[in-house]
Design an enzyme around this catalytic site. Sequence first.
Site, short mmCIF file in Angstrom:
data_model
loop_
_atom_site.label_atom_id
_atom_site.label_comp_id
_atom_site.label_asym_id
_atom_site.label_seq_id
_atom_site.Cartn_x
_atom_site.Cartn_y
_atom_site.Cartn_z
N CYS A 111 31.28 28.56 44.17
CA CYS A 111 31.03 28.19 42.77
C CYS A 111 31.50 29.26 41.79
O CYS A 111 31.54 29.01 40.58
CB CYS A 111 29.56 27.88 42.57
SG CYS A 111 28.92 26.73 43.79
N HIS A 247 27.91 27.92 35.32
CA HIS A 247 28.02 26.99 36.45
C HIS A 247 26.90 25.97 36.36
O HIS A 247 25.74 26.32 36.09
CB HIS A 247 27.94 27.79 37.76
CG HIS A 247 27.87 26.93 38.97
ND1 HIS A 247 28.72 25.87 39.17
CD2 HIS A 247 27.03 26.95 40.04
CE1 HIS A 247 28.42 25.29 40.31
NE2 HIS A 247 27.40 25.92 40.85
N ASN A 277 26.76 19.18 40.22
CA ASN A 277 27.31 20.49 40.54
C ASN A 277 28.67 20.31 41.22
O ASN A 277 28.76 19.74 42.30
CB ASN A 277 26.30 21.18 41.48
CG ASN A 277 26.76 22.54 41.97
OD1 ASN A 277 27.93 22.89 41.86
ND2 ASN A 277 25.84 23.30 42.53
#
Length: 320
Positions: A111, A247, A277
């Site tokens: 990520c 994020h 996500n």
Amino acid sequence: MPARIIGTGSALPEKVVANQELEMLVDTTDEWIKSRTGIEKRHIAVTETTTSMSVEAARRAMKDAGVGAEEIDLIIVGTVSGDLCFPSTACQIQSAIQASNATAFDINAACAGFLFGLSIAEAYIKSGIITTALVVGAETLSKMMDWKDRSTCVLFGDGAGAAVVKGSDAGIMSMVQGSDGARGGALTCHNRAVNNPYVNNGFETDYTKMNGQEVYKFAVKTVPAAITKAMDKAGISADQVKYFLLHQANIRIIEAVAKKIGQSIEKFPTNLQECGNISAGSVPILLDFVNKEGKLERGDIIVLAGFGAGLTWGAAVLSW
Ligand code: UT7
């Protein structure tokens, strides 16, 4: 020479899956997902691939930047879900957009992948090795989920975001990165099973596994510290920052970070409600949403931050 982001683009799969639809797959509820994460829906690739979305996002970023394929010297893709082990997603993008002058490679920083890619591009530009880079964060995490595991499959989505980065008079002011491999077991996904005649280890391909609470605690501690360090390095205060683009893992993490650095949640745009996500895709897709909404003006100071498997984290302060 400083490196500036001069154009952004993104691409999402056509299929949208709302929380209610997941209630039919696993023992979950829209209420649980929304209240624990903020996520309401996500885009899931059916015909799209990591490469096809990356190519689309790259083309849009190049159009936004007014940069032709022949001008691109470097293509970096942050991804953990490339379609092929090799060639890399970056090489496949190079072929599709005909950026024949570019060097192309992928990086795995989960990520934080876009932030890590951006820092490599900045280093190449700053040192004079290249002038123009294309940095992409792209994932098809849906193929790496156990769709029977409610603790993971409700969280993630698919998509790609891209940015054209070019040498300029101003731009990226500071970058901070870190990794803690010792805590890597908190978020894992095995690669393909070993399949040779000399090994019989019973290891079968498995899917994403996460100790959510451990990753949560890591995020709320490490991300504010990384952002603060990046702001100190850039010599700016949090009050000078227009937007913090984090994020998109969990709205509660974003709220906790806002609180820790003493800034209003209004300064933290989100799209996790509709995207979930997207690992390395989250930050560049959000950046593109904010850019295309016309919310950024030249000279605005923004902060980008990514964090996740590795464990890895990165933060950047930039002048738009
Ligand atoms: O992108 C990489 C970075 N990733 C992250 O930053 C993720 C960080 N972690 C998180 O965002 C949160 O920890 C989660 C959203 C993953 C989980 O939220 P939580 O508040 O930490 O929940 P939990 O794991 O403590 O689980 C609470 C309960 C458990 O049931 P019991 O043991 O209390 O009976 C889980 O089994 O919720 C249960 N649960 C669910 N219930 C309904 C877990 N997943 C679900 C679900 N639907 N989908």
